[in-house]
Design a protein around this motif. Sequence first.
Motif, PDB file in Angstrom:
ATOM      1  N   LEU A  16      54.038  37.060 -23.872  1.00  0.00           N
ATOM      2  CA  LEU A  16      52.612  36.737 -23.903  1.00  0.00           C
ATOM      3  C   LEU A  16      51.771  37.929 -24.345  1.00  0.00           C
ATOM      4  N   ARG A  17      52.181  39.140 -23.977  1.00  0.00           N
ATOM      5  CA  ARG A  17      51.467  40.336 -24.461  1.00  0.00           C
ATOM      6  C   ARG A  17      51.611  40.472 -25.978  1.00  0.00           C
ATOM      7  N   LEU A  18      52.793  40.123 -26.499  1.00  0.00           N
ATOM      8  CA  LEU A  18      53.009  40.166 -27.951  1.00  0.00           C
ATOM      9  C   LEU A  18      52.111  39.173 -28.680  1.00  0.00           C
TER      10      LEU A  18
ATOM     11  N   VAL B 237      49.604  29.547 -34.913  1.00  0.00           N
ATOM     12  CA  VAL B 237      48.836  29.451 -33.669  1.00  0.00           C
ATOM     13  C   VAL B 237      48.198  30.811 -33.395  1.00  0.00           C
ATOM     14  N   THR B 238      46.905  30.813 -33.101  1.00  0.00           N
ATOM     15  CA  THR B 238      46.193  32.050 -32.787  1.00  0.00           C
ATOM     16  C   THR B 238      45.764  32.046 -31.334  1.00  0.00           C
ATOM     17  N   PHE B 239      46.146  33.100 -30.616  1.00  0.00           N
ATOM     18  CA  PHE B 239      45.774  33.248 -29.207  1.00  0.00           C
ATOM     19  C   PHE B 239      44.518  34.105 -29.073  1.00  0.00           C
ATOM     20  N   VAL B 240      43.751  33.838 -28.036  1.00  0.00           N
ATOM     21  CA  VAL B 240      42.668  34.738 -27.639  1.00  0.00           C
ATOM     22  C   VAL B 240      43.302  35.988 -27.025  1.00  0.00           C
ATOM     23  N   GLU B 241      42.483  36.999 -26.785  1.00  0.00           N
ATOM     24  CA  GLU B 241      42.968  38.188 -26.082  1.00  0.00           C
ATOM     25  C   GLU B 241      43.301  37.809 -24.640  1.00  0.00           C
ATOM     26  N   LEU B 242      44.489  38.160 -24.202  1.00  0.00           N
ATOM     27  CA  LEU B 242      44.917  37.835 -22.845  1.00  0.00           C
ATOM     28  C   LEU B 242      44.876  39.068 -21.962  1.00  0.00           C
ATOM     29  N   THR B 243      44.230  38.942 -20.812  1.00  0.00           N
ATOM     30  CA  THR B 243      44.237  40.032 -19.849  1.00  0.00           C
ATOM     31  C   THR B 243      45.510  39.952 -19.005  1.00  0.00           C
ATOM     32  N   ASP B 244      45.815  41.035 -18.304  1.00  0.00           N
ATOM     33  CA  ASP B 244      46.978  41.010 -17.410  1.00  0.00           C
ATOM     34  C   ASP B 244      46.824  39.929 -16.348  1.00  0.00           C
ATOM     35  N   GLU B 245      45.585  39.711 -15.901  1.00  0.00           N
ATOM     36  CA  GLU B 245      45.339  38.685 -14.883  1.00  0.00           C
ATOM     37  C   GLU B 245      45.635  37.291 -15.433  1.00  0.00           C
TER      38      GLU B 245
ATOM     39  N   ILE C 190      47.701  36.574 -17.870  1.00  0.00           N
ATOM     40  CA  ILE C 190      49.152  36.472 -18.065  1.00  0.00           C
ATOM     41  C   ILE C 190      49.852  36.231 -16.737  1.00  0.00           C
ATOM     42  N   ASP C 191      49.471  36.988 -15.715  1.00  0.00           N
ATOM     43  CA  ASP C 191      50.092  36.817 -14.390  1.00  0.00           C
ATOM     44  C   ASP C 191      49.839  35.411 -13.851  1.00  0.00           C
ATOM     45  N   TRP C 192      48.608  34.927 -14.038  1.00  0.00           N
ATOM     46  CA  TRP C 192      48.275  33.572 -13.578  1.00  0.00           C
ATOM     47  C   TRP C 192      49.156  32.549 -14.269  1.00  0.00           C
ATOM     48  N   TYR C 193      49.308  32.669 -15.593  1.00  0.00           N
ATOM     49  CA  TYR C 193      50.087  31.679 -16.330  1.00  0.00           C
ATOM     50  C   TYR C 193      51.562  31.725 -15.949  1.00  0.00           C
ATOM     51  N   VAL C 194      52.121  32.913 -15.854  1.00  0.00           N
ATOM     52  CA  VAL C 194      53.528  33.031 -15.488  1.00  0.00           C
ATOM     53  C   VAL C 194      53.772  32.423 -14.104  1.00  0.00           C
ATOM     54  N   ALA C 195      52.798  32.590 -13.204  1.00  0.00           N
ATOM     55  CA  ALA C 195      52.932  32.041 -11.848  1.00  0.00           C
ATOM     56  C   ALA C 195      52.942  30.515 -11.829  1.00  0.00           C
ATOM     57  N   THR C 196      52.417  29.873 -12.882  1.00  0.00           N
ATOM     58  CA  THR C 196      52.455  28.407 -12.926  1.00  0.00           C
ATOM     59  C   THR C 196      53.877  27.886 -13.148  1.00  0.00           C
ATOM     60  N   GLY C 197      54.765  28.719 -13.672  1.00  0.00           N
ATOM     61  CA  GLY C 197      56.128  28.299 -13.958  1.00  0.00           C
ATOM     62  C   GLY C 197      56.297  27.627 -15.305  1.00  0.00           C
ATOM     63  N   GLU C 198      55.198  27.412 -16.011  1.00  0.00           N
ATOM     64  CA  GLU C 198      55.280  26.721 -17.305  1.00  0.00           C
ATOM     65  C   GLU C 198      56.061  27.502 -18.353  1.00  0.00           C
ATOM     66  N   ALA C 199      56.046  28.815 -18.245  1.00  0.00           N
ATOM     67  CA  ALA C 199      56.665  29.653 -19.277  1.00  0.00           C
ATOM     68  C   ALA C 199      58.184  29.606 -19.246  1.00  0.00           C
ATOM     69  N   ASP C 200      58.743  29.152 -18.133  1.00  0.00           N
ATOM     70  CA  ASP C 200      60.169  29.352 -17.868  1.00  0.00           C
ATOM     71  C   ASP C 200      61.105  28.783 -18.928  1.00  0.00           C
ATOM     72  N   ASP C 201      60.816  27.596 -19.454  1.00  0.00           N
ATOM     73  CA  ASP C 201      61.781  26.942 -20.343  1.00  0.00           C
ATOM     74  C   ASP C 201      61.201  26.649 -21.717  1.00  0.00           C
TER      75      ASP C 201
ATOM     76  N   ALA D 271      44.530  26.804 -22.866  1.00  0.00           N
ATOM     77  CA  ALA D 271      43.340  27.633 -22.687  1.00  0.00           C
ATOM     78  C   ALA D 271      43.444  28.956 -23.442  1.00  0.00           C
ATOM     79  N   PHE D 272      44.653  29.317 -23.897  1.00  0.00           N
ATOM     80  CA  PHE D 272      44.860  30.568 -24.631  1.00  0.00           C
ATOM     81  C   PHE D 272      44.725  30.384 -26.137  1.00  0.00           C
ATOM     82  N   VAL D 273      44.718  29.135 -26.602  1.00  0.00           N
ATOM     83  CA  VAL D 273      44.816  28.858 -28.035  1.00  0.00           C
ATOM     84  C   VAL D 273      43.424  28.803 -28.663  1.00  0.00           C
ATOM     85  N   GLU D 274      43.158  29.766 -29.523  1.00  0.00           N
ATOM     86  CA  GLU D 274      41.891  29.793 -30.259  1.00  0.00           C
ATOM     87  C   GLU D 274      41.903  28.786 -31.393  1.00  0.00           C
TER      88      GLU D 274
END
Length: 198
Positions: free
Chosen positions: A96-98, A127-135, A137-148, A161-164
């Motif tokens: 997500l930082r990348l 796909v273009t992402f907005v700038e993501l803060t660490d907060e 990213i942490d929130w999204y990873v905590a949802t579990g959606e990123a896992d698979d 919500a990240f997609v511009e």
Amino acid sequence: MIELPRGFRLVLASGSPRRSDLLTGAGLEFEVRPADIDETPLDGESPIEYVRRLSIGKAVEVVRPTEVVIAADTTVEVDGAILEKPIDADDARRMLRLLSGRAHHAHTGVTVAAPGHVDTIVVSTAVTFVELTDEMIDWYVATGEADDKAGGYGIQGAAAAFVERADGSVTNVIGLPLAETVAMLRRVCATVTPLSVD
């Protein structure tokens, strides 16, 4: 929407619930039979070559007589590198930082196969992402959606919500470019000889 050749059934060579949902939404009835192949990228293989090869390999591995098979593989590319599914939460954060504040590409290779017939395409979406803060990213990873999910995000979920912007097929980013897949399915079904009626 699609009329299969007489005596044939449709098979999805993927366990992805997102691909199943897309095909079900298009009014298709099918059996799910995931393919089991080695998905390790080859040395020097481009992301587009990679998804094309895997989709063909999955289709060929699964297809049987009297079946039409849909197989697909999706990857996210940034700076020429393949981002597959994250191995853990830290890997998802790295991905997500990348992707933060820049454009990347989602590539899906789709193969529709029947005995004696193989049709393959690769569809790409920018796909273009907005700038993501660490907060964020942490929130999204905590949802579990990123896992698979390739690239560590799902455009159909909270990561929307990240997609511009998305230039191209959105269903492609989800995992199956639906319009292109239906067109391929029509082409292959039109070339298959129906079973004769005794």
